[in-house]
Design a protein around this motif. Structure first.
Motif, short mmCIF file in Angstrom:
data_model
loop_
_atom_site.label_atom_id
_atom_site.label_comp_id
_atom_site.label_asym_id
_atom_site.label_seq_id
_atom_site.Cartn_x
_atom_site.Cartn_y
_atom_site.Cartn_z
N ILE A 45 0.86 -1.19 0.00
CA ILE A 45 0.00 0.00 0.00
C ILE A 45 0.90 1.23 0.00
N GLN A 46 0.58 2.17 -0.85
CA GLN A 46 1.36 3.39 -1.03
C GLN A 46 0.42 4.57 -1.21
N LEU A 47 0.99 5.77 -1.23
CA LEU A 47 0.26 6.95 -1.68
C LEU A 47 0.49 7.10 -3.17
N TYR A 48 -0.55 7.58 -3.86
CA TYR A 48 -0.43 7.87 -5.29
C TYR A 48 -1.49 8.91 -5.64
N GLU A 49 -1.22 9.70 -6.66
CA GLU A 49 -2.21 10.71 -7.02
C GLU A 49 -3.51 10.04 -7.44
N GLU A 50 -4.62 10.67 -7.08
CA GLU A 50 -5.93 10.06 -7.33
C GLU A 50 -6.19 9.92 -8.82
N THR A 51 -6.61 8.70 -9.21
CA THR A 51 -6.91 8.39 -10.62
C THR A 51 -8.33 7.89 -10.80
N ASN A 52 -9.09 7.78 -9.70
CA ASN A 52 -10.45 7.23 -9.71
C ASN A 52 -10.48 5.75 -10.10
N SER A 53 -9.36 5.07 -9.92
CA SER A 53 -9.24 3.65 -10.23
C SER A 53 -9.70 2.81 -9.04
N ASN A 54 -10.13 1.58 -9.31
CA ASN A 54 -10.54 0.67 -8.24
C ASN A 54 -9.39 0.29 -7.31
N VAL A 55 -8.12 0.46 -7.75
CA VAL A 55 -6.99 0.17 -6.85
C VAL A 55 -6.91 1.21 -5.73
N GLN A 56 -7.72 2.26 -5.81
CA GLN A 56 -7.73 3.31 -4.81
C GLN A 56 -9.04 3.37 -4.02
N LYS A 57 -9.86 2.35 -4.17
CA LYS A 57 -11.15 2.31 -3.47
C LYS A 57 -11.17 1.16 -2.47
N PHE A 58 -11.62 1.48 -1.26
CA PHE A 58 -11.63 0.50 -0.18
C PHE A 58 -12.99 0.46 0.47
N ARG A 59 -13.46 -0.76 0.72
CA ARG A 59 -14.73 -0.96 1.43
C ARG A 59 -14.43 -0.98 2.92
N ILE A 60 -15.05 -0.08 3.65
CA ILE A 60 -14.92 -0.06 5.10
C ILE A 60 -16.16 -0.73 5.68
N ILE A 61 -15.94 -1.76 6.48
CA ILE A 61 -17.02 -2.57 7.02
C ILE A 61 -17.00 -2.45 8.54
N LYS A 62 -18.11 -1.98 9.11
CA LYS A 62 -18.22 -1.83 10.56
C LYS A 62 -18.54 -3.19 11.17
N ASN A 63 -17.73 -3.57 12.15
CA ASN A 63 -17.94 -4.80 12.90
C ASN A 63 -18.20 -4.43 14.36
N ASP A 64 -18.16 -5.38 15.24
CA ASP A 64 -18.40 -5.12 16.66
C ASP A 64 -17.12 -4.59 17.31
N GLY A 65 -17.00 -3.27 17.41
CA GLY A 65 -15.87 -2.66 18.07
C GLY A 65 -14.68 -2.34 17.20
N TYR A 66 -14.75 -2.62 15.92
CA TYR A 66 -13.66 -2.32 15.00
C TYR A 66 -14.19 -2.29 13.57
N TYR A 67 -13.31 -1.93 12.64
CA TYR A 67 -13.65 -1.90 11.22
C TYR A 67 -12.68 -2.79 10.45
#
Length: 159
Positions: A45-67
């Motif tokens: 995982i690195q920083l890179y300028e935004e390209t609107n690519s799926n390699v820059q999209k992450f699903r955040i899922i809420k669980n019990d006490g963490y994500y």
């Protein structure tokens, strides 16, 4: 445990489950990105300028006490490479069962967040950089502005 590093002490932030682009506060055009478009375990995982690519999209899922944070591109999970210590690499991994793959969002002020694993290590950018290919690593919380390189992030809900 007594061996855990110090945390920011900031309030936890409630994040809605969904797909996000995770922007650096150092440069709003720099986002979390999968190096080399890899779908392999240990993909960097690195920083890179935004390209609107799926390699820059992450699903955040809420669980019990963490994500959990899952790559839309590969389906793998944000993870700290072991051993878990300062400078440990942030990578993607196929499972999501250990504390190095479970995350908390903390208020960094002005709409920004810190992202801390349940191991109490934070997402951090190598040498406080805000350029393409700057590596994302784990680091203990460093709280003074002069030496702070803990990654301040802004979450942009994509869908």
């Amino acid at each position: 445990s007594s061996d855990s590093p110090e945390t920011s002490g900031a309030d936890e932030v409630d994040v809605l489950s969904g797909v996000y682009v995770i922007h650096s506060a150092r440069d709003d055009n720099q986002v979390l990105d999968i190096q080399g478009n890899s779908k392999e375990n240990r993909a960097n995982i690195q920083l890179y300028e935004e390209t609107n690519s799926n390699v820059q999209k992450f699903r955040i899922i809420k669980n019990d006490g963490y994500y959990s944070i899952q790559s839309i591109y590969s389906g793998k999970w944000l993870d700290i490479h072991t051993p878990i210590e300062d400078y440990a690499n942030i990578q993607l991994w196929e499972s999501c069962s250990s504390d190095e793959e479970k995350w908390i969002f903390e208020d960094a002020g002005d709409g920004y967040v810190y992202i801390r694993s349940l191991t109490d290590y934070y997402l951090d950018v190598y040498h406080d950089s805000a350029v393409n290919n700057a590596n994302i690593q784990a680091f203990h919380f460093v709280g003074n502005n002069e030496h702070c390189h803990t990654l301040f992030c802004k979450l942009f809900h994509y869908c």
